[in-house]
Design a protein around this motif. Sequence first.
Motif, PDB file in Angstrom:
ATOM      1  N   THR A 172       0.844  -1.201   0.000  1.00 62.26           N
ATOM      2  CA  THR A 172       0.000   0.000   0.000  1.00 62.26           C
ATOM      3  C   THR A 172       0.874   1.244   0.000  1.00 62.26           C
ATOM      4  OG1 THR A 172      -1.748  -1.185   1.179  1.00 62.26           O
ATOM      5  CG2 THR A 172      -1.841   1.213   1.224  1.00 62.26           C
ATOM      6  N   PHE A 173       1.943   1.210   0.773  1.00 64.41           N
ATOM      7  CA  PHE A 173       2.894   2.319   0.823  1.00 64.41           C
ATOM      8  C   PHE A 173       3.581   2.514  -0.533  1.00 64.41           C
ATOM      9  CE2 PHE A 173       7.625   2.597   1.369  1.00 64.41           C
ATOM     10  CZ  PHE A 173       7.710   3.972   1.397  1.00 64.41           C
ATOM     11  N   SER A 208      -3.946  -0.584   6.640  1.00 64.79           N
ATOM     12  CA  SER A 208      -2.788  -0.248   5.819  1.00 64.79           C
ATOM     13  C   SER A 208      -2.849   1.178   5.285  1.00 64.79           C
ATOM     14  CB  SER A 208      -2.663  -1.241   4.662  1.00 64.79           C
ATOM     15  OG  SER A 208      -2.460  -2.553   5.163  1.00 64.79           O
ATOM     16  N   ALA A 243       0.475   3.343   5.881  1.00 62.10           N
ATOM     17  CA  ALA A 243       1.339   3.726   4.759  1.00 62.10           C
ATOM     18  C   ALA A 243       1.990   5.098   4.929  1.00 62.10           C
ATOM     19  CB  ALA A 243       0.558   3.651   3.447  1.00 62.10           C
TER      20      ALA A 243
END
Length: 437
Positions: A27-28, A360, A364
């Motif tokens: 996700t990051f 998430s 992130a």
Amino acid sequence: MKAPVEIAPAQGKLGILLVGLGAVSTTFIAGVFAVRKGLAKPIGSLTQMGTVRLGKRTDNRTPMVKDFVPLASLDDLVFGGWDIFEDNCYEAAKTAGVLDERLLEKVRAEMEGVKPMKAVFDPFYVKRLHGPNVKTGKNKRDLAEQVRADIRQFKEANKCDRLVMIWCGSTEIFAQEGPAHQDLASFEKALETSDISIPSSMIYAYAAIKEGIPYANGAPNLSADIPALQELAAQTKTPITGKDFKTGQTLIKSVIAPGLKARLLGVNGWYSTNILGNRDGEVLDDPESFKTKEESKKGLLDYIFQPHLYPDLYGHLHHVVRINYYPPRGDNKEGWDNIDLVGWLGYEMQLKINFLCRDSILAAPIVIDVALFLDLAKRAGMDGIQEWLSFYFKSPMHAKDLYPEHDLFIQLMKLKNTLRYLRGEELITHLGLEYYD
């Protein structure tokens, strides 16, 4: 004003090495690619969207954080990491199911280019996960040397000038400091004998710090927060921070609890329960891993409320934390909090909070901020525990015999004052008398 700290420029590429390429990491990474392409905004990131006030309120000096201190640009970031599964980041992101497929398709080529290296992994420490992409070695020292070799190869192959490492892997079983953790010599001997008290996260932490690479722990397990690795960090002049990213329910607690304490409202009970269905939830379904997370989540209220100073208000607090694995929710975590309050003359009240969040999505922006601030710390000559980054963690690392600061607003003040200090600006105390003299 004092002279600013000398900070090396953020030239060239910054490699961000992630341990665990699951929901948080993908996700990051996808988010950074999307922001680079103008497809989305980096919402939740202090380094990308935050400001810092300088001088008096009447001075009207409020630059963006990224314009005030020399941070690495998102365009200069390169991603790599380790995982027990062989999926590239695009495949892993699809499996995680956090991001919309239409967005993922727009960054597919970049995501497919990020492939995991073989991971150091032992199911003794994370019992609910099993994967094929795992290193083997004669002992834990050998595994640490393999990770160090991975780091060097990644840096050379990607022509990186600097690196940081962040543990985004699963929560390991509960552990406490033991003899092997007390000094570097004992730790390295324990690596040779594959001592059971050294989990996988410590092997990564050792490898990173040995290479002089800033290290952060995004999970609640015992990792770099031991005397041996702090000794090593001092030797190699390496910044370290952690632990356990402050995302959903604990983020809310660090906002609400300081407010209740500020008004001196008593709290008799705080019941917290969570449901989540991602890989983190599956891992935490194991009682030994849950114990690690429970300790991380429960400690915060004791430090904020300080019952030893306010026994009438918080001396009988019943704090309960529950986490339930519920697969239908995936990464969409839900937290319920029931708070039993006591007001004037002992009259009882209640506060109930229902936070439907995305684990998430909240984590992130923490990853990007921690990575960029750790890189800044390294270039500014700051080593050892970076307590000014407590803002991002449930169980902040701190000096021995010093209690951790958990109040989110004090943490943010500490962080921004550190940035002011680095640039030679006056620290802000919020006293304000100068406006009325």
